[in-house]
Design a protein around this motif. Structure first.
Motif, PDB file in Angstrom:
ATOM      1  N   SER A 166       8.249   6.600  20.134  1.00  0.00           N
ATOM      2  CA  SER A 166       8.322   8.035  19.856  1.00  0.00           C
ATOM      3  C   SER A 166       9.724   8.583  20.096  1.00  0.00           C
ATOM      4  O   SER A 166      10.222   9.400  19.315  1.00  0.00           O
ATOM      5  CB  SER A 166       7.299   8.794  20.703  1.00  0.00           C
ATOM      6  OG  SER A 166       5.989   8.353  20.401  1.00  0.00           O
ATOM      7  N   PRO A 225      -1.302  18.549  25.968  1.00  0.00           N
ATOM      8  CA  PRO A 225      -1.984  17.733  24.965  1.00  0.00           C
ATOM      9  C   PRO A 225      -2.966  18.549  24.134  1.00  0.00           C
ATOM     10  O   PRO A 225      -3.492  19.559  24.581  1.00  0.00           O
ATOM     11  CB  PRO A 225      -2.715  16.684  25.808  1.00  0.00           C
ATOM     12  CG  PRO A 225      -2.905  17.322  27.134  1.00  0.00           C
ATOM     13  CD  PRO A 225      -1.712  18.220  27.331  1.00  0.00           C
ATOM     14  N   ARG A 229       5.719   5.579  24.057  1.00  0.00           N
ATOM     15  CA  ARG A 229       6.768   6.566  24.369  1.00  0.00           C
ATOM     16  C   ARG A 229       8.113   6.093  23.831  1.00  0.00           C
ATOM     17  O   ARG A 229       8.884   6.888  23.294  1.00  0.00           O
ATOM     18  CB  ARG A 229       6.828   6.809  25.879  1.00  0.00           C
ATOM     19  CG  ARG A 229       5.592   7.519  26.408  1.00  0.00           C
ATOM     20  CD  ARG A 229       5.589   7.624  27.927  1.00  0.00           C
ATOM     21  NE  ARG A 229       6.557   8.539  28.463  1.00  0.00           N
ATOM     22  CZ  ARG A 229       6.377   9.852  28.577  1.00  0.00           C
ATOM     23  NH1 ARG A 229       5.249  10.385  28.176  1.00  0.00           N
ATOM     24  NH2 ARG A 229       7.309  10.611  29.096  1.00  0.00           N
ATOM     25  N   ASP A 270       4.813  17.303  26.183  1.00  0.00           N
ATOM     26  CA  ASP A 270       3.820  16.268  26.473  1.00  0.00           C
ATOM     27  C   ASP A 270       2.790  16.748  27.491  1.00  0.00           C
ATOM     28  O   ASP A 270       1.681  16.236  27.559  1.00  0.00           O
ATOM     29  CB  ASP A 270       4.550  15.022  26.990  1.00  0.00           C
ATOM     30  CG  ASP A 270       3.761  13.758  26.752  1.00  0.00           C
ATOM     31  OD1 ASP A 270       3.060  13.664  25.716  1.00  0.00           O
ATOM     32  OD2 ASP A 270       3.850  12.842  27.595  1.00  0.00           O
ATOM     33  N   THR A 288       6.268  14.392  20.003  1.00  0.00           N
ATOM     34  CA  THR A 288       4.838  14.707  20.042  1.00  0.00           C
ATOM     35  C   THR A 288       4.099  14.084  18.866  1.00  0.00           C
ATOM     36  O   THR A 288       3.002  13.555  19.026  1.00  0.00           O
ATOM     37  CB  THR A 288       4.633  16.237  20.036  1.00  0.00           C
ATOM     38  OG1 THR A 288       5.262  16.786  21.192  1.00  0.00           O
ATOM     39  CG2 THR A 288       3.167  16.600  20.065  1.00  0.00           C
ATOM     40  N   THR A 309       3.628  10.398  19.771  1.00  0.00           N
ATOM     41  CA  THR A 309       2.616  10.125  20.794  1.00  0.00           C
ATOM     42  C   THR A 309       1.221  10.505  20.306  1.00  0.00           C
ATOM     43  O   THR A 309       0.247   9.839  20.656  1.00  0.00           O
ATOM     44  CB  THR A 309       2.942  10.843  22.117  1.00  0.00           C
ATOM     45  OG1 THR A 309       3.080  12.243  21.890  1.00  0.00           O
ATOM     46  CG2 THR A 309       4.217  10.293  22.744  1.00  0.00           C
ATOM     47  N   ASP A 310       1.126  11.567  19.485  1.00  0.00           N
ATOM     48  CA  ASP A 310      -0.171  11.941  18.912  1.00  0.00           C
ATOM     49  C   ASP A 310      -0.694  10.864  17.961  1.00  0.00           C
ATOM     50  O   ASP A 310      -1.901  10.746  17.754  1.00  0.00           O
ATOM     51  CB  ASP A 310      -0.086  13.282  18.173  1.00  0.00           C
ATOM     52  CG  ASP A 310      -0.035  14.473  19.121  1.00  0.00           C
ATOM     53  OD1 ASP A 310      -0.159  14.263  20.347  1.00  0.00           O
ATOM     54  OD2 ASP A 310       0.143  15.604  18.636  1.00  0.00           O
TER      55      ASP A 310
END
Length: 174
Positions: free
Chosen positions: A69, A104, A66, A101, A57, A60-61
């Motif tokens: 990550s 969000p 992906r 995921d 997370t 991806t944040d």
């Protein structure tokens, strides 16, 4: 190189069913066979799943791909735990990142806390949150909003742990 696949809800349920159908085999894959009891093995697996989801997370944040990550999450697990992540272990851990995921906008540790509690619930009681139902994600978001307002990582974790059973849970078919 680790290949990341798009995982849908059916795959997530199927992976959880595999883990629940063969709990000893699934936990052996994670290196939890070295634990003293099955409860310790579950905690070990879920701690790894939560850390994996949290790291994924964070990546991806931060607008990482992906693949980047996942690679960073695997590296973190490999540096944190004695047992290294192999392909079989990754297949059991990745669905938990997918669960995180689906939510969000939350702090990574909120998702990590949620993953840890839901993982333990799934492995010990064979239950899951049915995200495929359109009314469920808003309920989970509302629940996490309430818990996130508590502030600290520990308070968020305790809120999620105490309120998890209030979510719409479904029993897995074994």
């Amino acid at each position: 190189m680790i290949v990341v696949a798009v995982i849908n809800e059916k795959f997530l349920r199927d992976m959880m069913k595999v883990a629940l159908s063969w709990p000893l085999a699934a936990l052996l894959v994670t290196g939890a066979a070295h634990s003293a009891t099955p409860d310790n093995a579950t905690l070990f697996f879920c701690a790894r799943a939560a850390l994996f989801a949290e790291s994924f997370t964070e990546g991806t944040d931060a607008n990482k791909s992906r693949q980047e990550s996942v690679t960073a999450a695997v590296a973190l697990l490999n540096s944190t735990f004695k047992d290294k992540v192999d392909e079989a272990t990754l297949k059991l851990l990745f669905p938990w990142a997918v669960v995180a995921d689906k939510l969000p906008g939350y702090k990574p540790y909120t998702k990590g806390s949620y993953v840890a509690v839901s993982c333990i619930g799934a492995l010990s009681e064979a239950v899951y949150v049915p995200f495929q139902k359109p009314e469920v994600p808003p309920q989970v978001r509302s629940f996490l909003d309430t818990c996130e307002a508590k502030g600290s990582r520990e308070a968020v974790g305790q809120c999620i742990k105490s309120g998890f059973t209030s979510l719409p849970l479904e029993k897995l078919d074994k």
